[in-house]
Design an enzyme around this catalytic site. Structure first.
Site, PDB file in Angstrom:
ATOM      1  N   ASP A   1      -6.745   4.172  -4.864  1.00  0.00           N
ATOM      2  CA  ASP A   1      -7.499   3.974  -3.630  1.00  0.00           C
ATOM      3  C   ASP A   1      -8.179   5.328  -3.391  1.00  0.00           C
ATOM      4  O   ASP A   1      -8.337   6.089  -4.354  1.00  0.00           O
ATOM      5  CB  ASP A   1      -6.547   3.583  -2.474  1.00  0.00           C
ATOM      6  CG  ASP A   1      -7.295   3.070  -1.243  1.00  0.00           C
ATOM      7  OD1 ASP A   1      -7.723   1.916  -1.242  1.00  0.00           O
ATOM      8  OD2 ASP A   1      -7.479   3.849  -0.278  1.00  0.00           O
TER       9      ASP A   1
ATOM     10  N   LYS B   1       0.865  -1.183   0.000  1.00  0.00           N
ATOM     11  CA  LYS B   1       0.000   0.000   0.000  1.00  0.00           C
ATOM     12  C   LYS B   1       0.892   1.220   0.000  1.00  0.00           C
ATOM     13  O   LYS B   1       2.044   1.155   0.434  1.00  0.00           O
ATOM     14  CB  LYS B   1      -0.881   0.021   1.259  1.00  0.00           C
ATOM     15  CG  LYS B   1      -2.143   0.842   1.101  1.00  0.00           C
ATOM     16  CD  LYS B   1      -3.211   0.065   0.363  1.00  0.00           C
ATOM     17  CE  LYS B   1      -4.418   0.899   0.020  1.00  0.00           C
ATOM     18  NZ  LYS B   1      -5.513   0.047  -0.491  1.00  0.00           N
TER      19      LYS B   1
HETATM   20  O1  2IT Z   1      -7.975  -1.736  -1.299  1.00  0.00           O
HETATM   21  C1  2IT Z   1      -7.801  -2.237  -2.417  1.00  0.00           C
HETATM   22  O2  2IT Z   1      -7.895  -3.450  -2.610  1.00  0.00           O
HETATM   23  C2  2IT Z   1      -7.464  -1.337  -3.527  1.00  0.00           C
HETATM   24  N1  2IT Z   1      -7.399  -0.135  -3.309  1.00  0.00           N
HETATM   25  C3  2IT Z   1      -7.187  -1.888  -4.896  1.00  0.00           C
HETATM   26  C4  2IT Z   1      -5.755  -2.283  -5.028  1.00  0.00           C
HETATM   27  C5  2IT Z   1      -5.335  -2.654  -6.429  1.00  0.00           C
HETATM   28  O3  2IT Z   1      -4.143  -2.929  -6.578  1.00  0.00           O
HETATM   29  O4  2IT Z   1      -6.157  -2.693  -7.341  1.00  0.00           O
END
Ligand code: 2IT
Length: 446
Positions: free
Chosen positions: A167, A127
């Site tokens: 996100d 993240k």
């Molecule tokens: O919380 C999540 O799963 C996302 N923000 C998507 C992450 C992604 O790599 O598509």
């Protein structure tokens, strides 16, 4: 509590007492691993499996200087936490929001490990983001910020290394700017480095819808398994962003009435359910950093309950799709008193631990975020697949794969919940954990 789990958890809190959300996420997972850890305690202790699991493989923190429209230089913090890469390239979104701190991103990165594992696809957990606030910023400011952010981040990512996505606060627009800068610096067309891209640069059909669609499919799995119909039922949705939009679309298509949407300022209540026109207008609101839910309420002359949460409205299903810890014990009590049947998490960790306990104690079917909202990252992984084979699948193909993936997640969570005699959400944690644990064990001590 198992003594090994307790030692690992206590140590984590002691070393970084301020990382509250991370402790909450770690405790929730660790608690559900009680039986699995007890079964394998000697082996896990010997290789320090849990200590390694709660420690990010790499944490990158950098400065993001950018110039605002007044010619003033601003400085934000940028982050990328590469939490666990044992089953594939690090994968997870970027959050641009003033609440972003290390502890918040550690919670999100940690959750992402198990969510990504549950999809059955080869993606590790990560993240990142920034405390930059995109609301009320001009398009040029957002562009300059994204350029500066990627000017540092590019050296840490790659299609086989780490693949960011969006996100909160990061839409296809920001992803486009970020990829443009990556391509400019590297001088290479390598669009598998980031997902959630606009279609014109290799984005996948259904990726924008995927989190909300997947959430609805997961709810449907729970309901089918319990012989409950969706059609004609009422559903409350919180938030008004990407996840809320996809969920509203699909729930309406499945025949439910979507009676609420919300922002931090209040909620809209539509007794007969949102119309398609209203749901489509959510995209107009989202595309304009000066617009919010109030604009939607005003456009359609809807009832806007100021300063309140949507959970007081009597519904059959509740889908929290806004943000962490948005639904607490008091909200859970209101929902249960009003006869809620199922709650599935579209956001990451939207229900507080006491709210979850209350739902489960009162036989409300509860789908945790790691399982229920995994459709978004799953389709991100399929976007990577399409980029790798230089091809794009039709919306129908991707949507069918999404349905299969959500079924697979439900089945594996259920299977583990039966095997270990625990709740569905604990079963999801166990299923996600076992794949990662096994991958860690066979790779030695990293
Ligand atoms: O919380 C999540 O799963 C996302 N923000 C998507 C992450 C992604 O790599 O598509």
């Amino acid at each position: 509590m198992n003594s090994y789990i307790k030692e690992v958890y206590d140590h984590l809190v002691e070393r970084a007492p301020e990382e509250r959300e991370f402790h909450q996420a770690a405790k929730e997972v660790l608690d559900s691993l009680e039986k699995v850890v007890s079964e394998n305690e000697v082996e896990y202790r010997r290789v320090a499996l849990l200590e390694r699991l709660v420690e990010p493989e790499r944490t990158i923190i950098f400065k993001v200087p950018w110039e605002d429209d007044n010619g003033q230089t601003q400085v934000n913090k940028g982050y990328r936490i590469q939490f666990n890469g044992s089953i594939g390239p690090y994968k997870g979104g970027l959050r641009f929001n003033p609440t972003v701190r290390l502890g918040l991103l550690k919670f999100l990165g940690f959750e992402q490990i198990f969510k990504n594992s549950l999809t059955g696809l080869p993606i590790g957990g990560a993240k990142g983001g920034s405390d930059f606030d995109p609301s009320h910023k001009s398009d040029s400011e957002i562009k300059r910020f994204c350029k500066s952010f990627m000017t540092e981040l590019y050296r840490h990512i790659g299609p086989y290394v780490d693949v960011p996505a969006g996100d909160l606060g990061v839409t296809g627009k920001e992803i486009g700017y970020l990829y443009g800068q990556y391509r400019r610096i590297k001088g290479i067309s390598e669009n598998g480095v980031i997902t959630g891209k606009p279609i014109s640069i290799g984005g996948s059909l259904i990726r924008p819808e995927a989190t909300g669609y997947g959430l609805s499919y997961f709810l449907k799995e729970i309901l089918d398994d319990n012989n409950i119909n969706i059609s004609g039922k009422k559903v409350s949705i919180s938030g008004y962003g990407n996840v809320a939009w996809g969920a509203a679309l699909k729930m309406k298509e499945l025949g439910a009435k979507v009676v609420t949407l919300s922002s931090s300022r209040g909620y809209i209540h539509v007794e007969d359910g949102l119309t398609k026109e209203m749901i489509d207008y959510m995209l107009v609101v989202r595309a304009d950093s000066n617009k919010n839910l109030k604009d939607l309420a005003e456009k359609f002359k809807l009832d806007f309950q100021v300063g309140k949460k949507p959970w007081e409205v009597p519904v059959d299903f509740a889908l929290p799709c806004a943000t962490q810890n948005e639904l607490d014990l008091e909200d859970a009590q209101k929902l249960v008193n009003n006869g809620v049947i199922a709650v599935c998490e579209g956001a990451n960790m939207p229900c507080t631990p006491d709210a979850i306990q209350y739902f489960e104690k009162n036989n409300v079917k509860y789908g945790c975020g790691k399982a229920a909202n995994a459709g978004g990252v799953a389709i991100s992984a399929l976007e990577m697949s399409q980029n790798s084979i230089r091809y794009s699948w039709t919306a129908e193909t991707v949507d069918n794969k999404l349905v299969d993936i959500m079924k697979h997640i439900y089945r594996s969570s259920k299977e583990m919940s039966l095997k270990y005699n625990v709740t569905l959400s604990q079963g999801a944690n166990i299923a996600g954990f076992l794949k990662v644990a096994n991958a860690m064990l066979v790779q030695g001590d990293y």
